[in-house]
Design a protein around this motif. Structure first.
Motif, PDB file in Angstrom:
ATOM      1  N   ASP A  11       0.807  -1.223   0.000  1.00 48.63           N
ATOM      2  CA  ASP A  11       0.000   0.000   0.000  1.00 48.63           C
ATOM      3  C   ASP A  11       0.842   1.276   0.000  1.00 48.63           C
ATOM      4  O   ASP A  11       0.307   2.364  -0.240  1.00 48.63           O
ATOM      5  N   LYS A  14       0.739   3.992  -2.803  1.00 49.88           N
ATOM      6  CA  LYS A  14      -0.545   4.690  -2.820  1.00 49.88           C
ATOM      7  C   LYS A  14      -0.691   5.612  -1.609  1.00 49.88           C
ATOM      8  O   LYS A  14      -1.245   6.707  -1.720  1.00 49.88           O
ATOM      9  N   ASP A  64      -9.870   1.598   2.277  1.00 52.76           N
ATOM     10  CA  ASP A  64      -9.738   0.990   0.949  1.00 52.76           C
ATOM     11  C   ASP A  64     -11.131   0.632   0.439  1.00 52.76           C
ATOM     12  O   ASP A  64     -11.916   0.020   1.160  1.00 52.76           O
ATOM     13  N   GLN A  68      -9.204   2.035  -4.714  1.00 54.04           N
ATOM     14  CA  GLN A  68      -8.279   3.094  -4.318  1.00 54.04           C
ATOM     15  C   GLN A  68      -8.292   3.272  -2.809  1.00 54.04           C
ATOM     16  O   GLN A  68      -9.204   2.795  -2.129  1.00 54.04           O
ATOM     17  N   LEU A  69      -7.278   3.976  -2.322  1.00 53.65           N
ATOM     18  CA  LEU A  69      -7.231   4.338  -0.915  1.00 53.65           C
ATOM     19  C   LEU A  69      -7.826   5.733  -0.778  1.00 53.65           C
ATOM     20  O   LEU A  69      -7.458   6.647  -1.500  1.00 53.65           O
TER      21      LEU A  69
END
Length: 164
Positions: A11, A14, A64, A68-69
């Motif tokens: 992660d 991102k 999440d 996308q985050l």
């Protein structure tokens, strides 16, 4: 709909992009683009994020939605204050702010430290949105960062009691 989960190393790219975007959206008007670039490069580099991910007595969360985050949060037990957890980061992408993402990350972080009696956060005095958010979630002002703080940035310290 976003789900809050523990961050993993996959992660971090991102998370870094999210932090760069949110920092520019939030802090460019206070510090200028150059200073924000300098701070994000230092504080939100992949090595810095990996170090946070590996830290003991800490929790690194992301929101999440499967594509996308939308936000991230990072808190750790204080090295200097007993029974105190420090909320170091809670950021939500501008397009997802005021939709409960920050609230959900914060609610999860509150439960991650059963031995803590209080949570502490430091907020830029001009960041009225953040100050409003934290006050709405039970935080009260307890002071300011010292002038010689290593960050070199002004901040208001807020704390909230945690119920065990």
């Amino acid at each position: 709909m976003f789900f809050v989960r523990t961050a993993s190393e996959r992660d971090l790219e991102k998370v870094r992009a999210l932090l760069i975007e949110t920092w520019h959206a939030t802090y460019d008007t206070f510090y200028g683009v150059e200073k924000v670039n300098e701070l994000t490069e230092r504080w939100h580099s992949l090595p810095a994020l990996k170090a946070r991910l590996a830290r003991k007595n800490a929790e690194f969360l992301v929101a999440d939605d499967g594509r996308q985050l939308g936000g991230m949060g990072y808190a750790a037990m204080s090295d200097t204050q007993a029974k105190t957890v420090v909320l170091h980061q809670l950021y939500v992408l501008p397009k997802f702010q005021r939709q409960g993402v920050g609230r959900d990350i914060f609610a999860e972080l509150e439960t991650c430290f059963p031995d803590a009696e209080r949570m502490r956060v430091e907020v830029e005095p001009q960041n009225l949105h953040a100050l409003t958010f934290y006050r709405a979630h039970g935080f009260a002002e307890v002071g300011e960062t010292p002038v010689d703080d290593p960050s070199g940035l002004p901040a208001i310290a807020l704390e909230k009691p945690l119920l065990g």
